[in-house]
Design a protein around this motif. Structure first.
Motif, mmCIF file in Angstrom:
data_model
loop_
_atom_site.group_PDB
_atom_site.id
_atom_site.type_symbol
_atom_site.label_atom_id
_atom_site.label_comp_id
_atom_site.label_asym_id
_atom_site.label_seq_id
_atom_site.Cartn_x
_atom_site.Cartn_y
_atom_site.Cartn_z
ATOM 1 N N MET A 139 0.846 -1.176 0.000
ATOM 2 C CA MET A 139 0.000 0.000 0.000
ATOM 3 C C MET A 139 0.891 1.239 0.000
ATOM 4 N N PRO A 140 0.593 2.223 -0.854
ATOM 5 C CA PRO A 140 1.412 3.431 -0.890
ATOM 6 C C PRO A 140 1.245 4.263 0.383
ATOM 7 N N GLU A 141 2.234 5.078 0.674
ATOM 8 C CA GLU A 141 2.162 6.003 1.814
ATOM 9 C C GLU A 141 1.372 7.223 1.365
ATOM 10 N N ILE A 142 0.136 7.353 1.840
ATOM 11 C CA ILE A 142 -0.769 8.420 1.414
ATOM 12 C C ILE A 142 -0.885 9.464 2.514
ATOM 13 N N GLN A 143 -0.723 10.727 2.149
ATOM 14 C CA GLN A 143 -0.924 11.848 3.064
ATOM 15 C C GLN A 143 -2.350 12.353 2.850
ATOM 16 N N TRP A 144 -3.248 12.107 3.805
ATOM 17 C CA TRP A 144 -4.655 12.457 3.670
ATOM 18 C C TRP A 144 -4.919 13.892 4.121
ATOM 19 N N GLU A 145 -5.769 14.601 3.377
ATOM 20 C CA GLU A 145 -6.217 15.948 3.755
ATOM 21 C C GLU A 145 -7.356 15.827 4.755
ATOM 22 N N ASP A 146 -7.747 16.960 5.343
ATOM 23 C CA ASP A 146 -8.909 16.973 6.221
ATOM 24 C C ASP A 146 -10.134 16.533 5.428
ATOM 25 N N PRO A 147 -11.094 15.864 6.074
ATOM 26 C CA PRO A 147 -12.264 15.365 5.353
ATOM 27 C C PRO A 147 -13.198 16.481 4.911
ATOM 28 N N PHE A 148 -13.877 16.225 3.788
ATOM 29 C CA PHE A 148 -14.973 17.075 3.319
ATOM 30 C C PHE A 148 -16.250 16.337 3.656
ATOM 31 N N CYS A 149 -17.133 16.976 4.416
ATOM 32 C CA CYS A 149 -18.382 16.341 4.822
ATOM 33 C C CYS A 149 -19.564 17.154 4.302
ATOM 34 N N GLY A 150 -20.397 16.508 3.493
ATOM 35 C CA GLY A 150 -21.628 17.137 3.038
ATOM 36 C C GLY A 150 -22.686 17.005 4.113
ATOM 37 N N GLU A 151 -23.780 17.719 3.939
ATOM 38 C CA GLU A 151 -24.861 17.670 4.919
ATOM 39 C C GLU A 151 -25.532 16.299 4.881
ATOM 40 N N SER A 159 -21.790 10.992 3.649
ATOM 41 C CA SER A 159 -20.488 10.491 4.089
ATOM 42 C C SER A 159 -19.425 11.575 3.941
ATOM 43 N N CYS A 160 -18.391 11.460 4.725
ATOM 44 C CA CYS A 160 -17.252 12.370 4.629
ATOM 45 C C CYS A 160 -16.201 11.749 3.716
ATOM 46 N N PHE A 161 -15.696 12.539 2.790
ATOM 47 C CA PHE A 161 -14.681 12.077 1.858
ATOM 48 C C PHE A 161 -13.347 12.717 2.192
ATOM 49 N N ARG A 162 -12.269 11.988 1.912
ATOM 50 C CA ARG A 162 -10.924 12.521 2.121
ATOM 51 C C ARG A 162 -10.144 12.354 0.839
ATOM 52 N N MET A 163 -9.356 13.370 0.519
ATOM 53 C CA MET A 163 -8.437 13.282 -0.606
ATOM 54 C C MET A 163 -7.034 13.154 -0.058
ATOM 55 N N GLY A 164 -6.199 12.457 -0.797
ATOM 56 C CA GLY A 164 -4.818 12.281 -0.388
ATOM 57 C C GLY A 164 -3.903 12.241 -1.593
ATOM 58 N N VAL A 165 -2.613 12.283 -1.312
ATOM 59 C CA VAL A 165 -1.598 12.235 -2.361
ATOM 60 C C VAL A 165 -0.414 11.436 -1.831
ATOM 61 N N ASP A 166 0.259 10.716 -2.740
ATOM 62 C CA ASP A 166 1.448 9.981 -2.322
ATOM 63 C C ASP A 166 2.698 10.700 -2.811
ATOM 64 N N ASP A 167 3.862 10.146 -2.494
ATOM 65 C CA ASP A 167 5.133 10.780 -2.853
ATOM 66 C C ASP A 167 5.358 10.867 -4.358
ATOM 67 N N SER A 168 4.641 10.040 -5.135
ATOM 68 C CA SER A 168 4.779 10.055 -6.591
ATOM 69 C C SER A 168 3.820 11.027 -7.254
ATOM 70 N N GLY A 169 2.964 11.688 -6.459
ATOM 71 C CA GLY A 169 2.015 12.649 -7.009
ATOM 72 C C GLY A 169 0.689 12.053 -7.419
#
Length: 64
Positions: free
Chosen positions: A1-13, A16-26
């Protein structure tokens, strides 16, 4: 599994709350908060566009 840096979650009213992330390769990832081991991988721009479209109500039928 890649090392993913997750952002703070986005939660709609009431949705579910979604999170975006990025790994070292972009590579970009999106996952439901709490289920980060089950993610979708695509370009960062594509995933941001998807989230913005969901926020704009263009995909409400997918969230019900």
């Amino acid at each position: 599994m890649p090392e993913i840096q997750w952002e703070d979650p986005f939660c709609g009213e009431g949705n579910s709350c979604f999170r975006m992330g990025v790994d070292d390769s972009g590579n970009a990832y999106i996952a439901v908060q709490g289920q980060e081991d089950r993610y979708i991988m695509d370009s960062r721009d594509a995933l941001r566009t998807m989230i913005l479209d969901i926020k704009a109500g263009k995909a409400d039928h997918l969230l019900r």
